[in-house]
Design a protein around this motif. Structure first.
Motif, PDB file in Angstrom:
ATOM      1  N   ALA A  98     -32.030 -28.406  11.832  1.00 41.24           N
ATOM      2  CA  ALA A  98     -31.655 -27.228  12.628  1.00 41.24           C
ATOM      3  C   ALA A  98     -30.857 -26.221  11.805  1.00 41.24           C
ATOM      4  CB  ALA A  98     -30.845 -27.651  13.850  1.00 41.24           C
ATOM      5  N   LEU A  99     -30.319 -26.654  10.659  1.00 37.70           N
ATOM      6  CA  LEU A  99     -29.569 -25.739   9.800  1.00 37.70           C
ATOM      7  C   LEU A  99     -30.477 -24.762   9.074  1.00 37.70           C
ATOM      8  CD1 LEU A  99     -26.989 -28.195   8.176  1.00 37.70           C
ATOM      9  CD2 LEU A  99     -26.554 -26.511   9.975  1.00 37.70           C
ATOM     10  N   GLN A 100     -31.783 -25.004   9.110  1.00 35.00           N
ATOM     11  CA  GLN A 100     -32.726 -24.105   8.447  1.00 35.00           C
ATOM     12  C   GLN A 100     -32.939 -22.867   9.313  1.00 35.00           C
ATOM     13  OE1 GLN A 100     -35.801 -27.208   8.005  1.00 35.00           O
ATOM     14  NE2 GLN A 100     -35.604 -26.946   5.801  1.00 35.00           N
ATOM     15  N   LEU A 101     -31.886 -22.090   9.454  1.00 34.86           N
ATOM     16  CA  LEU A 101     -31.928 -20.894  10.286  1.00 34.86           C
ATOM     17  C   LEU A 101     -32.782 -19.817   9.624  1.00 34.86           C
ATOM     18  CD1 LEU A 101     -28.135 -20.624  11.180  1.00 34.86           C
ATOM     19  CD2 LEU A 101     -29.950 -21.536  12.621  1.00 34.86           C
ATOM     20  N   GLU A 102     -33.488 -19.090  10.456  1.00 34.29           N
ATOM     21  CA  GLU A 102     -34.270 -17.969   9.936  1.00 34.29           C
ATOM     22  C   GLU A 102     -33.323 -16.910   9.390  1.00 34.29           C
ATOM     23  OE1 GLU A 102     -37.386 -14.562  11.536  1.00 34.29           O
ATOM     24  OE2 GLU A 102     -36.881 -16.270  12.794  1.00 34.29           O
ATOM     25  N   VAL A 103     -33.586 -16.478   8.179  1.00 32.56           N
ATOM     26  CA  VAL A 103     -32.765 -15.450   7.548  1.00 32.56           C
ATOM     27  C   VAL A 103     -33.612 -14.197   7.378  1.00 32.56           C
ATOM     28  CG1 VAL A 103     -31.334 -14.857   5.560  1.00 32.56           C
ATOM     29  CG2 VAL A 103     -31.487 -17.239   6.316  1.00 32.56           C
ATOM     30  N   ASP A 104     -33.327 -13.160   8.186  1.00 36.82           N
ATOM     31  CA  ASP A 104     -34.154 -11.956   8.066  1.00 36.82           C
ATOM     32  C   ASP A 104     -33.467 -10.925   7.178  1.00 36.82           C
ATOM     33  OD1 ASP A 104     -32.498 -10.111   9.610  1.00 36.82           O
ATOM     34  OD2 ASP A 104     -33.085 -11.281  11.374  1.00 36.82           O
ATOM     35  N   GLY A 128     -22.349 -26.849  13.388  1.00 40.37           N
ATOM     36  CA  GLY A 128     -22.040 -26.041  14.562  1.00 40.37           C
ATOM     37  C   GLY A 128     -22.561 -24.609  14.463  1.00 40.37           C
ATOM     38  N   LYS A 129     -23.087 -24.222  13.310  1.00 42.80           N
ATOM     39  CA  LYS A 129     -23.504 -22.825  13.127  1.00 42.80           C
ATOM     40  C   LYS A 129     -24.697 -22.413  13.982  1.00 42.80           C
ATOM     41  CE  LYS A 129     -21.425 -21.320   8.825  1.00 42.80           C
ATOM     42  NZ  LYS A 129     -21.644 -20.789   7.463  1.00 42.80           N
ATOM     43  N   PRO A 130     -25.764 -23.218  14.100  1.00 42.50           N
ATOM     44  CA  PRO A 130     -26.882 -22.767  14.935  1.00 42.50           C
ATOM     45  C   PRO A 130     -26.466 -22.448  16.374  1.00 42.50           C
ATOM     46  CG  PRO A 130     -27.586 -24.585  13.564  1.00 42.50           C
ATOM     47  CD  PRO A 130     -26.097 -24.474  13.383  1.00 42.50           C
ATOM     48  N   ALA A 131     -25.562 -23.239  16.934  1.00 44.29           N
ATOM     49  CA  ALA A 131     -25.146 -23.040  18.326  1.00 44.29           C
ATOM     50  C   ALA A 131     -24.191 -21.867  18.489  1.00 44.29           C
ATOM     51  CB  ALA A 131     -24.496 -24.313  18.855  1.00 44.29           C
ATOM     52  N   THR A 132     -23.569 -21.422  17.386  1.00 47.69           N
ATOM     53  CA  THR A 132     -22.559 -20.367  17.495  1.00 47.69           C
ATOM     54  C   THR A 132     -22.988 -19.066  16.819  1.00 47.69           C
ATOM     55  OG1 THR A 132     -21.464 -21.188  15.481  1.00 47.69           O
ATOM     56  CG2 THR A 132     -20.674 -22.044  17.591  1.00 47.69           C
ATOM     57  N   ARG A 133     -24.201 -19.004  16.316  1.00 47.80           N
ATOM     58  CA  ARG A 133     -24.639 -17.791  15.603  1.00 47.80           C
ATOM     59  C   ARG A 133     -24.732 -16.610  16.563  1.00 47.80           C
ATOM     60  NH1 ARG A 133     -30.238 -16.907  12.208  1.00 47.80           N
ATOM     61  NH2 ARG A 133     -31.119 -17.586  14.201  1.00 47.80           N
ATOM     62  N   ARG A 134     -24.126 -15.515  16.174  1.00 48.89           N
ATOM     63  CA  ARG A 134     -24.180 -14.276  16.948  1.00 48.89           C
ATOM     64  C   ARG A 134     -24.482 -13.115  16.008  1.00 48.89           C
ATOM     65  NH1 ARG A 134     -24.239 -17.739  19.955  1.00 48.89           N
ATOM     66  NH2 ARG A 134     -22.969 -18.165  21.805  1.00 48.89           N
ATOM     67  N   PHE A 135     -25.352 -12.199  16.431  1.00 48.31           N
ATOM     68  CA  PHE A 135     -25.656 -11.015  15.649  1.00 48.31           C
ATOM     69  C   PHE A 135     -24.711  -9.901  16.079  1.00 48.31           C
ATOM     70  CE2 PHE A 135     -29.925 -13.119  15.771  1.00 48.31           C
ATOM     71  CZ  PHE A 135     -29.923 -13.491  14.422  1.00 48.31           C
ATOM     72  N   PHE A 161     -20.271 -16.807  13.204  1.00 48.96           N
ATOM     73  CA  PHE A 161     -20.389 -18.205  13.651  1.00 48.96           C
ATOM     74  C   PHE A 161     -19.021 -18.668  14.159  1.00 48.96           C
ATOM     75  CE2 PHE A 161     -23.338 -17.535  10.105  1.00 48.96           C
ATOM     76  CZ  PHE A 161     -24.543 -17.962  10.642  1.00 48.96           C
ATOM     77  N   HIS A 162     -18.450 -17.931  15.076  1.00 48.88           N
ATOM     78  CA  HIS A 162     -17.095 -18.217  15.541  1.00 48.88           C
ATOM     79  C   HIS A 162     -16.993 -19.620  16.146  1.00 48.88           C
ATOM     80  CE1 HIS A 162     -15.938 -14.200  14.615  1.00 48.88           C
ATOM     81  NE2 HIS A 162     -16.685 -13.643  15.558  1.00 48.88           N
ATOM     82  N   HIS A 163     -15.945 -20.333  15.724  1.00 42.03           N
ATOM     83  CA  HIS A 163     -15.622 -21.675  16.236  1.00 42.03           C
ATOM     84  C   HIS A 163     -16.675 -22.720  15.870  1.00 42.03           C
ATOM     85  CE1 HIS A 163     -12.491 -19.591  18.388  1.00 42.03           C
ATOM     86  NE2 HIS A 163     -13.360 -18.916  19.117  1.00 42.03           N
ATOM     87  N   HIS A 164     -17.469 -22.455  14.833  1.00 37.85           N
ATOM     88  CA  HIS A 164     -18.484 -23.452  14.482  1.00 37.85           C
ATOM     89  C   HIS A 164     -17.854 -24.739  13.958  1.00 37.85           C
ATOM     90  CE1 HIS A 164     -18.059 -21.894  10.276  1.00 37.85           C
ATOM     91  NE2 HIS A 164     -18.420 -23.121   9.943  1.00 37.85           N
ATOM     92  N   ASP A 165     -16.603 -24.664  13.504  1.00 34.57           N
ATOM     93  CA  ASP A 165     -15.912 -25.866  13.047  1.00 34.57           C
ATOM     94  C   ASP A 165     -15.652 -26.822  14.208  1.00 34.57           C
ATOM     95  OD1 ASP A 165     -14.301 -23.852  14.070  1.00 34.57           O
ATOM     96  OD2 ASP A 165     -12.618 -24.240  12.724  1.00 34.57           O
ATOM     97  N   VAL A 166     -15.159 -26.269  15.305  1.00 33.82           N
ATOM     98  CA  VAL A 166     -14.855 -27.102  16.486  1.00 33.82           C
ATOM     99  C   VAL A 166     -16.145 -27.607  17.133  1.00 33.82           C
ATOM    100  CG1 VAL A 166     -13.791 -27.131  18.766  1.00 33.82           C
ATOM    101  CG2 VAL A 166     -12.698 -25.868  16.889  1.00 33.82           C
ATOM    102  N   VAL A 167     -17.113 -26.709  17.288  1.00 31.94           N
ATOM    103  CA  VAL A 167     -18.401 -27.098  17.872  1.00 31.94           C
ATOM    104  C   VAL A 167     -19.082 -28.137  16.987  1.00 31.94           C
ATOM    105  CG1 VAL A 167     -20.714 -26.288  18.475  1.00 31.94           C
ATOM    106  CG2 VAL A 167     -18.702 -24.913  19.085  1.00 31.94           C
ATOM    107  N   GLY A 168     -19.029 -27.929  15.679  1.00 35.33           N
ATOM    108  CA  GLY A 168     -19.643 -28.870  14.756  1.00 35.33           C
ATOM    109  C   GLY A 168     -19.033 -30.254  14.836  1.00 35.33           C
ATOM    110  N   ALA A 169     -17.714 -30.324  14.983  1.00 33.77           N
ATOM    111  CA  ALA A 169     -17.045 -31.627  15.100  1.00 33.77           C
ATOM    112  C   ALA A 169     -17.517 -32.365  16.347  1.00 33.77           C
ATOM    113  CB  ALA A 169     -15.527 -31.438  15.120  1.00 33.77           C
ATOM    114  N   LYS A 170     -17.701 -31.628  17.434  1.00 33.51           N
ATOM    115  CA  LYS A 170     -18.177 -32.255  18.680  1.00 33.51           C
ATOM    116  C   LYS A 170     -19.616 -32.759  18.522  1.00 33.51           C
ATOM    117  CE  LYS A 170     -15.215 -29.599  21.816  1.00 33.51           C
ATOM    118  NZ  LYS A 170     -15.177 -28.552  22.879  1.00 33.51           N
ATOM    119  N   LEU A 171     -20.470 -31.951  17.911  1.00 32.29           N
ATOM    120  CA  LEU A 171     -21.858 -32.366  17.697  1.00 32.29           C
ATOM    121  C   LEU A 171     -21.930 -33.579  16.779  1.00 32.29           C
ATOM    122  CD1 LEU A 171     -23.550 -28.867  17.180  1.00 32.29           C
ATOM    123  CD2 LEU A 171     -23.839 -30.387  19.151  1.00 32.29           C
TER     124      LEU A 171
END
Length: 461
Positions: A234-240, A284-291, A299-309
């Motif tokens: 899931a970390l293979q995010l599309e990079v445009d 936690g980055k895929p779940a917190t990615r915002r444009f 990727f705000h709070h991806h550290d906390v979200v990532g720890a939970k995942l």
């Protein structure tokens, strides 16, 4: 090929009893590669009871923990760990996680059921005859991973062999054949019948190899990771071209590479907790990615979200409780340092960093340094310098204040005596207050801490 003298003694004992004995599998492979260790694997025509009786002639330390699978082990003088297994002719059911153990009568029948050709070679201990019915030596020279029979049959027999192929990619530096890769892709869902413990153990072995990156790429590209660790692909995010950000998957592999390099630089043994944390630190980055505006990505709070995942996934894979706790602590704290370079931290902030990291401080040092993958040399040098400075401050404060054993100036008994209260929530609140004072101000001494606690009690109790 050099064969250790201990093998000759074992050969004599088994031959005198009328049994064949072969050095087999990884021991032969590693001997051919010049990597023979002190763990030796053998296969034999003898049945388990006979193996146990014969090994007792050469060792006082014999164990039968694997007897149900035909394996008896022992320690032999000189530091050798020996395991001898009866010829196997196992069968597998499509819905079963485990083989139906059956003993065989021939070496060839045993070798054909092994995972890969490079592990399906043997040496007759009595005659020193080299046995290689499936071309393992040629595959060893070509550095390829191939199965003795069809990969479909091999992986159907034991689906975990697909993960093992990924691991050997890193452990040996070999490349799976096209047929092996194709079968892995087509049969990835077969991993679903494998127990979480076996998956965890194989993943751990992969991560503990000297260079896990190539094996992890096979693990992801074949779809195996999607079955057992979906957060990784899931970390293979599309990079445009408009919303530019790092390739999070490749960044995570680079962080892992750099963490391993720092392990070696600091003289540390391969560290599973550190390596898992490095690999998963950004999940936690895929779940917190915002444009955001102007083409930026956050990727705000991806550290906390990532720890939970990570906690949820690692528990599902049955990692030990302490390992889960430590890995998640590292993931949750991996961004904390970045505030240091943006302004001067007070001694209080440094103490909090140490307190929150606890016994994971050394690992956090390594993870934080490894997380710098910028190609901007000036920025990279600035981050290294800032972390050097932080580590120096931690060391200085530790020398003054014993930071690694940070506690309030009063213990629980002293708090109860001073406040005249029994053990309970009040003592916990008071202890927390005193710990905050200790972090903010350094050591206060018993007298000053007592005065502050009385003031706190007058206002809060």
């Amino acid at each position: 090929m050099r064969i250790a003298p201990v093998i000759d003694r074992l050969g004599e004992v088994f031959a005198s009893a009328g049994h064949q004995l072969y050095l087999v599998g990884g021991s032969v492979r590693d001997a051919l590669l010049g990597r023979l260790g002190h763990d030796l694997d053998f296969t034999t025509s003898a049945r388990p009871d006979d193996i146990e009786r014969l090994l007792k002639k050469v060792s006082r330390e014999v164990w039968d923990i694997g007897k149900a699978f035909g394996t008896i082990g022992c320690n032999v003088d000189g530091g050798w760990v020996v395991e001898v297994t009866t010829f196997r002719a196992d069968t597998y059911r499509s819905d079963s996680r485990k083989p139906q153990v059956a003993f065989g009568d021939t070496l060839e029948g045993d070798l054909v059921r092994r995972d890969f050709t490079v592990n399906a070679m043997a040496v007759d201990v009595a005659t020193k005859r080299f046995v290689d019915p499936f071309g393992g030596l040629a595959d060893l020279e070509k550095e390829v991973i191939r199965t003795p029979g069809t990969p479909e049959q091999s992986f159907s027999d034991d689906p975990l062999r697909m993960m093992r192929a990924a691991r050997f990619t890193s452990q040996l530096g070999f490349v799976p054949t096209h047929e092996v890769i194709t079968a892995m892709r087509e049969m990835a869902e077969r991993l679903d019948i494998i127990s979480a413990e076996r998956v965890r153990d194989e993943l751990s072995k992969l991560l503990l190899t000297p260079h896990p990156r190539n094996g992890l790429n096979v693990f992801v590209a074949t779809g195996l990771a999607a079955r057992v660790l979906p957060e990784l692909p899931a970390l293979q995010l599309e990079v445009d071209e408009h919303h530019r950000h790092k390739d999070v998957y490749q960044h995570s592999l680079t962080v892992l590479d750099q963490a391993i390099a720092l392990e070696k630089e600091r003289g540390l043994e391969p560290d599973l907790v550190l390596r898992v944390a490095a690999l998963l630190h950004d999940i936690g980055k895929p779940a917190t990615r915002r444009f955001e505006d102007q083409g930026k990505v956050s990727f705000h709070h991806h550290d906390v979200v990532g720890a939970k995942l990570a906690r949820k996934r690692l528990k599902a894979l049955h990692f030990a409780g302490d390992e889960v706790k430590d890995i998640c602590t590292l993931i949750e704290l991996h961004l904390r340092f970045h505030g240091y370079g943006e302004g001067d931290w007070t001694d209080s902030a440094v103490r909090r960093y140490v307190r929150d990291a606890g016994d994971q401080l050394e690992r956090l040092h390594i993870l934080t340094r490894a997380d710098c993958t910028t190609r901007n040399k000036r920025r990279a040098a600035g981050l290294r310098e800032a972390y050097d400075h932080l580590e120096a401050r931690i060391e200085a404060l530790a020398g003054q204040e014993e930071l690694d054993a940070m506690r309030p100036d009063l213990n629980g008994d002293q708090i109860m005596a001073l406040l005249g209260v029994p053990a309970g929530p009040v003592v916990g609140r008071a202890y927390k207050y005193l710990l905050e004072l200790r972090i903010d101000n350094g050591p206060l001494g018993e007298e000053e801490a007592s005065r502050r606690l009385r003031e706190w009690a007058a206002e809060n109790l």
